[in-house]
Design a protein around this motif. Structure first.
Motif, PDB file in Angstrom:
ATOM      1  N   TYR A 187      58.022  73.969 -16.219  1.00 51.97           N
ATOM      2  CA  TYR A 187      58.359  74.914 -15.150  1.00 51.97           C
ATOM      3  C   TYR A 187      58.217  76.380 -15.593  1.00 51.97           C
ATOM      4  O   TYR A 187      58.669  77.286 -14.883  1.00 51.97           O
ATOM      5  CB  TYR A 187      59.792  74.685 -14.627  1.00 51.97           C
ATOM      6  N   ASP A 244      47.156  75.713 -11.133  1.00 45.50           N
ATOM      7  CA  ASP A 244      46.867  74.874  -9.968  1.00 45.50           C
ATOM      8  C   ASP A 244      48.095  74.582  -9.118  1.00 45.50           C
ATOM      9  O   ASP A 244      48.019  74.586  -7.882  1.00 45.50           O
ATOM     10  CB  ASP A 244      46.178  73.572 -10.402  1.00 45.50           C
ATOM     11  N   TYR A 245      49.247  74.346  -9.737  1.00 45.29           N
ATOM     12  CA  TYR A 245      50.429  74.010  -8.949  1.00 45.29           C
ATOM     13  C   TYR A 245      50.831  75.159  -8.035  1.00 45.29           C
ATOM     14  O   TYR A 245      51.239  74.944  -6.881  1.00 45.29           O
ATOM     15  CB  TYR A 245      51.603  73.627  -9.844  1.00 45.29           C
ATOM     16  N   ASN A 246      50.721  76.389  -8.520  1.00 45.52           N
ATOM     17  CA  ASN A 246      51.070  77.545  -7.699  1.00 45.52           C
ATOM     18  C   ASN A 246      50.118  77.699  -6.517  1.00 45.52           C
ATOM     19  O   ASN A 246      50.528  78.046  -5.404  1.00 45.52           O
ATOM     20  CB  ASN A 246      51.074  78.797  -8.563  1.00 45.52           C
ATOM     21  N   TYR A 248      48.623  75.150  -5.132  1.00 46.52           N
ATOM     22  CA  TYR A 248      49.005  74.018  -4.292  1.00 46.52           C
ATOM     23  C   TYR A 248      50.190  74.380  -3.389  1.00 46.52           C
ATOM     24  O   TYR A 248      50.204  74.073  -2.186  1.00 46.52           O
ATOM     25  CB  TYR A 248      49.357  72.853  -5.219  1.00 46.52           C
ATOM     26  N   VAL A 249      51.171  75.086  -3.949  1.00 50.05           N
ATOM     27  CA  VAL A 249      52.332  75.506  -3.166  1.00 50.05           C
ATOM     28  C   VAL A 249      51.921  76.508  -2.094  1.00 50.05           C
ATOM     29  O   VAL A 249      52.330  76.412  -0.928  1.00 50.05           O
ATOM     30  CB  VAL A 249      53.411  76.103  -4.087  1.00 50.05           C
ATOM     31  N   ALA A 254      53.005  72.590  -1.166  1.00 51.38           N
ATOM     32  CA  ALA A 254      53.195  71.478  -2.105  1.00 51.38           C
ATOM     33  C   ALA A 254      53.178  70.125  -1.406  1.00 51.38           C
ATOM     34  O   ALA A 254      53.758  69.154  -1.897  1.00 51.38           O
ATOM     35  CB  ALA A 254      54.476  71.656  -2.919  1.00 51.38           C
ATOM     36  N   GLU A 256      50.377  67.320   0.244  1.00 50.02           N
ATOM     37  CA  GLU A 256      48.953  67.000   0.221  1.00 50.02           C
ATOM     38  C   GLU A 256      48.306  67.234   1.591  1.00 50.02           C
ATOM     39  O   GLU A 256      48.830  66.803   2.619  1.00 50.02           O
ATOM     40  CB  GLU A 256      48.745  65.540  -0.196  1.00 50.02           C
ATOM     41  N   HIS A 292      47.153  70.938 -14.388  1.00 46.30           N
ATOM     42  CA  HIS A 292      47.933  69.730 -14.675  1.00 46.30           C
ATOM     43  C   HIS A 292      47.023  68.513 -14.582  1.00 46.30           C
ATOM     44  O   HIS A 292      45.964  68.560 -13.960  1.00 46.30           O
ATOM     45  CB  HIS A 292      49.094  69.588 -13.682  1.00 46.30           C
ATOM     46  N   MET A 296      45.671  67.699  -7.130  1.00 46.66           N
ATOM     47  CA  MET A 296      46.398  68.165  -5.955  1.00 46.66           C
ATOM     48  C   MET A 296      45.417  68.528  -4.847  1.00 46.66           C
ATOM     49  O   MET A 296      44.319  69.006  -5.099  1.00 46.66           O
ATOM     50  CB  MET A 296      47.250  69.379  -6.325  1.00 46.66           C
ATOM     51  N   TYR A 301      41.536  71.701  -7.013  1.00 43.53           N
ATOM     52  CA  TYR A 301      41.652  72.653  -8.119  1.00 43.53           C
ATOM     53  C   TYR A 301      40.908  72.173  -9.360  1.00 43.53           C
ATOM     54  O   TYR A 301      40.398  73.000 -10.117  1.00 43.53           O
ATOM     55  CB  TYR A 301      43.134  72.932  -8.378  1.00 43.53           C
TER      56      TYR A 301
END
Length: 339
Positions: A187, A244-246, A248-249, A254, A256, A292, A296, A301
């Motif tokens: 995190y 990538d997660y950011n 995705y959000v 967040a 799909e 990651h 996602m 990404y």
């Protein structure tokens, strides 16, 4: 045909003198240009993956590296070296034994396949770093809590082959003991005790912080600090952490949304390109991109990453390298600048 002799100091001597003067002038101009325009530093690109668990994505990332010449850093979560039936062997600080926010490997065969990928990556010049074990938020952990987590990572990694009934390759113990030198906090959550614990445990760098745009690593601390940058993204160019997660959000909350996968891929790729070109034509600070082992939004990404690496890593004066290699190249430069 005979030419009349030229008297001493005549036109011939003047011509020779003029040529010498021009040559000296050209040499002085060249030296001044060399002094005024020093060689530009290479553009370093640091591509990393957190978790490093899905074996299919291990294969995909190594294939991408082969195609592009890039060298990646994999921040491994050590619970993926433990099969589910052995999960009680891990105990996170403040949690009961057998707990993990990211789970464990489904079985021993899955662990052994992953170990093979880790060893192949190491032999091919990629870097394995630590992402801790159970992906817990450690911002409230003490120094001793962090050290306990690091010690479990080392212990689990060093015995992973034999714990899963396989003989380790020659050199595995030395690899675990000597070559895993970097850390990224789950995190990106650190707390005040993390860096003292990293130093006490002998780790060389932390890649958990965030910077306002690409930034040079900080080598002034006992443990070097690398920061994922905020980069412009989307129609408004609003900054976002280059991970990538950011994305995705921001893109889908967040959740799909594969119907917009191509759109999200294009937006991500343009963000990577824009951030890269700004540095490549500017100060050439290292550009860091985080990913990651999770696809996602339909893999948007990962596809953006692959396209970016393919078009970027082979360009002149570009080095897509590991964090440890970046330290070897950049730390002497900073020391020279400070001295």
């Amino acid at each position: 045909m005979k030419f009349p002799k030229q008297p001493a100091g005549g036109a011939g001597a003047k011509l020779r003198a003029g040529g010498l003067t021009a040559a000296i002038s050209l040499l002085i101009t060249s030296l001044n240009t060399a002094v005024a325009e020093p060689a530009r530093p290479e553009q370093i690109v640091l591509i990393s993956f957190d978790g490093a668990h899905d074996n299919r994505l291990w294969e995909r990332s190594l294939k991408t590296a082969e195609q592009t010449g890039a060298r990646f850093t994999y921040f491994l979560s050590c619970t993926f070296l433990i099969s589910r039936d052995s999960r009680k062997s891990y105990k996170a600080p403040g949690h009961s034994a057998g707990r993990s926010n990211v789970g464990f490997a489904p079985d021993r065969a899955d662990v052994v396949e992953r170990l093979g990928h880790i060893w192949a990556a190491h032999q091919q010049g990629h870097e394995i770093g630590s992402h801790g074990c159970g992906h817990f938020d450690g911002k409230e952990w003490s120094k001793n809590d962090w050290i306990a987590e690091f010690e479990q990572f080392d212990s689990i990694a060093s015995t992973a082959w034999t714990d899963n009934e396989m003989q380790p390759p020659a050199g595995w113990s030395d690899f675990v003991a000597s070559d895993i030198k970097g850390f990224r906090a789950p995190y990106l959550s650190t707390g005040t005790a993390l860096h003292p614990a990293l130093a006490a445990h002998g780790l060389s760098y932390d890649a958990s912080t965030v910077s306002n745009g690409p930034a040079s690593p900080d080598f002034t601390q006992p443990v070097a600090r690398f920061a994922l940058p905020m980069v412009p993204e989307g129609p408004s160019g609003r900054p976002i952490i280059a991970m990538d997660y950011n994305l995705y959000v921001r893109h889908s909350g967040a959740e799909e949304d594969p119907s917009k996968s191509a759109e999200f891929e294009t937006r991500a790729l343009e963000a990577f390109r824009t951030a890269f070109e700004a540095e490549y034509s500017g100060e050439r600070r290292p550009l860091q991109l985080g990913f990651h082992f999770v696809e996602m939004n339909g893999g948007a990404y990962w596809r953006a990453l692959e396209r970016f690496a393919l078009e970027t890593c082979g360009r002149p004066e570009v080095a897509c390298i590991t964090y440890q290699e970046a330290m070897r190249r950049l730390k002497p430069q900073q020391v020279d600048q400070d001295s």
